[in-house]
Design a protein around this motif. Structure first.
Motif, mmCIF file in Angstrom:
data_model
loop_
_atom_site.group_PDB
_atom_site.id
_atom_site.type_symbol
_atom_site.label_atom_id
_atom_site.label_comp_id
_atom_site.label_asym_id
_atom_site.label_seq_id
_atom_site.Cartn_x
_atom_site.Cartn_y
_atom_site.Cartn_z
ATOM 1 N N VAL A 16 7.901 1.340 -3.100
ATOM 2 C CA VAL A 16 9.259 1.178 -2.578
ATOM 3 C C VAL A 16 9.741 2.482 -1.957
ATOM 4 C CG1 VAL A 16 11.664 0.798 -3.256
ATOM 5 C CG2 VAL A 16 9.882 -0.720 -4.105
ATOM 6 N N ILE A 17 9.469 3.604 -2.605
ATOM 7 C CA ILE A 17 9.876 4.907 -2.080
ATOM 8 C C ILE A 17 9.173 5.169 -0.742
ATOM 9 C CG2 ILE A 17 9.714 7.407 -2.446
ATOM 10 C CD1 ILE A 17 10.170 6.771 -5.475
ATOM 11 N N MET A 18 7.869 4.874 -0.682
ATOM 12 C CA MET A 18 7.136 5.084 0.572
ATOM 13 C C MET A 18 7.693 4.205 1.683
ATOM 14 S SD MET A 18 3.205 5.538 -0.728
ATOM 15 C CE MET A 18 2.544 5.339 0.903
ATOM 16 N N MET A 19 8.010 2.946 1.357
ATOM 17 C CA MET A 19 8.548 2.043 2.377
ATOM 18 C C MET A 19 9.907 2.536 2.864
ATOM 19 S SD MET A 19 7.381 -1.772 1.201
ATOM 20 C CE MET A 19 7.876 -1.669 -0.500
ATOM 21 N N ALA A 20 10.728 3.048 1.947
ATOM 22 C CA ALA A 20 12.044 3.556 2.344
ATOM 23 C C ALA A 20 11.893 4.764 3.268
ATOM 24 C CB ALA A 20 12.867 3.915 1.113
ATOM 25 N N LEU A 21 10.955 5.653 2.952
ATOM 26 C CA LEU A 21 10.731 6.824 3.807
ATOM 27 C C LEU A 21 10.234 6.413 5.192
ATOM 28 C CD1 LEU A 21 9.103 9.295 1.262
ATOM 29 C CD2 LEU A 21 11.359 9.482 2.330
ATOM 30 N N ILE A 22 9.352 5.440 5.246
ATOM 31 C CA ILE A 22 8.849 4.965 6.538
ATOM 32 C C ILE A 22 9.986 4.349 7.348
ATOM 33 C CG2 ILE A 22 7.382 3.209 7.618
ATOM 34 C CD1 ILE A 22 5.372 3.801 5.322
ATOM 35 N N LEU A 127 2.958 -1.876 1.734
ATOM 36 C CA LEU A 127 3.132 -0.870 2.776
ATOM 37 C C LEU A 127 2.734 -1.432 4.146
ATOM 38 C CD1 LEU A 127 3.953 2.008 3.446
ATOM 39 C CD2 LEU A 127 1.625 2.739 2.860
ATOM 40 N N TYR A 128 1.659 -2.194 4.207
ATOM 41 C CA TYR A 128 1.249 -2.808 5.471
ATOM 42 C C TYR A 128 2.342 -3.724 6.010
ATOM 43 C CZ TYR A 128 -1.138 -5.843 8.796
ATOM 44 O OH TYR A 128 -1.467 -6.564 9.926
ATOM 45 N N VAL A 129 2.899 -4.557 5.157
ATOM 46 C CA VAL A 129 3.959 -5.478 5.591
ATOM 47 C C VAL A 129 5.176 -4.696 6.064
ATOM 48 C CG1 VAL A 129 5.572 -7.262 4.802
ATOM 49 C CG2 VAL A 129 3.142 -7.442 4.246
ATOM 50 N N GLN A 130 5.549 -3.634 5.345
ATOM 51 C CA GLN A 130 6.705 -2.825 5.755
ATOM 52 C C GLN A 130 6.443 -2.149 7.095
ATOM 53 O OE1 GLN A 130 9.849 -2.507 4.567
ATOM 54 N NE2 GLN A 130 10.182 -1.319 6.412
ATOM 55 N N LEU A 174 7.877 -11.371 8.597
ATOM 56 C CA LEU A 174 9.022 -11.529 7.698
ATOM 57 C C LEU A 174 8.795 -12.653 6.684
ATOM 58 C CD1 LEU A 174 11.984 -10.952 10.168
ATOM 59 C CD2 LEU A 174 11.192 -9.412 8.341
ATOM 60 N N LYS A 175 7.886 -13.554 6.960
ATOM 61 C CA LYS A 175 7.579 -14.658 6.052
ATOM 62 C C LYS A 175 6.584 -14.275 4.946
ATOM 63 C CE LYS A 175 8.179 -18.245 9.565
ATOM 64 N NZ LYS A 175 7.477 -19.291 10.338
ATOM 65 N N ILE A 176 5.920 -13.135 5.093
ATOM 66 C CA ILE A 176 4.890 -12.758 4.131
ATOM 67 C C ILE A 176 5.526 -12.318 2.817
ATOM 68 C CG2 ILE A 176 3.020 -11.137 3.628
ATOM 69 C CD1 ILE A 176 2.421 -11.081 6.630
ATOM 70 N N GLN A 177 5.047 -12.893 1.751
ATOM 71 C CA GLN A 177 5.501 -12.539 0.405
ATOM 72 C C GLN A 177 4.460 -11.625 -0.224
ATOM 73 O OE1 GLN A 177 8.514 -13.672 -0.872
ATOM 74 N NE2 GLN A 177 8.751 -14.422 1.222
ATOM 75 N N VAL A 178 4.885 -10.446 -0.655
ATOM 76 C CA VAL A 178 3.975 -9.478 -1.265
ATOM 77 C C VAL A 178 4.296 -9.377 -2.745
ATOM 78 C CG1 VAL A 178 3.189 -7.088 -1.268
ATOM 79 C CG2 VAL A 178 3.784 -8.187 0.883
ATOM 80 N N LYS A 179 3.266 -9.480 -3.561
ATOM 81 C CA LYS A 179 3.420 -9.313 -5.016
ATOM 82 C C LYS A 179 3.100 -7.869 -5.367
ATOM 83 C CE LYS A 179 2.136 -14.050 -5.883
ATOM 84 N NZ LYS A 179 1.134 -14.969 -6.383
ATOM 85 N N THR A 180 4.069 -7.193 -5.989
ATOM 86 C CA THR A 180 3.831 -5.809 -6.402
ATOM 87 C C THR A 180 3.822 -5.687 -7.902
ATOM 88 O OG1 THR A 180 6.180 -5.306 -6.231
ATOM 89 C CG2 THR A 180 4.787 -4.770 -4.337
#
Length: 180
Positions: A16-22, A127-130, A174-180
């Motif tokens: 989540v932190i990496m996605m926010a920075l990107i 990260l790929y989806v973001q 936007l439709k892709i659901q990622v399980k973390t």
């Protein structure tokens, strides 16, 4: 700390932190370089780098992801962006301008690609989806603005023809659901 050495509980937080920075980095770039102000050479460079980035990250996703949903999206990206690259080169030739066609990523995109290479498992998928979401939001803005206000007829036509593809890619990611 690499994601592979982090505890399983901290991995989603790090992702989540990496996605926010990107997202922050990409938002700053988008606001600093308004697509509507790009000339033909500026559009060509930005579009070519964006296309190459989406292609390279998708090839990496095909090699790494276990998600059928992400694999299907990445397959579509590789197929579509390979065609887009060829069409962009033809449009640049038709524009008959003094264009330099980039063959490598800029520093910002190379850094994002390296961060993606360092990720694995669910963190990679997230990260790929973001990255793809942000890249396609920017591409829709860039292609839409240049299709309306571009200064090179051939590139303007290319942008207008490619915009619906970018919009579809954005809708699909936007439709892709990622399980973390």
């Amino acid at each position: 700390m690499p994601l592979s050495n982090s505890s399983p509980r901290s991995r989603p937080l790090l992702a989540v932190i990496m996605m926010a920075l990107i997202a922050l980095c990409c938002a700053q770039r988008a606001s600093a370089q308004s697509p509507g102000t790009l000339s033909g050479p500026g559009f060509l460079e930005t579009a070519a780098i964006s296309n190459l980035f989406e292609l390279e990250t998708s090839k990496l996703a095909l090699a790494r992801t276990q998600s059928p949903q992400i694999r299907a999206f990445a397959d579509m990206m590789v197929e579509d962006h390979t065609k887009i690259a060829a069409r962009l080169k033809r449009a640049a030739a038709d524009a008959k301008g003094d264009f330099t066609f980039p063959t490598a990523l800029d520093g910002e995109h190379a850094s994002l690609l390296e961060k993606l290479r360092a990720a694995s498992g669910p963190a990679f998928d997230a990260l790929y989806v973001q990255i793809q979401t942000t890249a396609h939001q920017q591409a829709v803005g860039l292609f839409g603005a240049f299709a309306n206000d571009g200064d090179q007829t051939a590139l303007k036509a290319f942008a207008a023809e490619t915009l619906p593809i970018m919009q579809n890619h954005l809708a699909q990611v936007l439709k892709i659901q990622v399980k973390t």
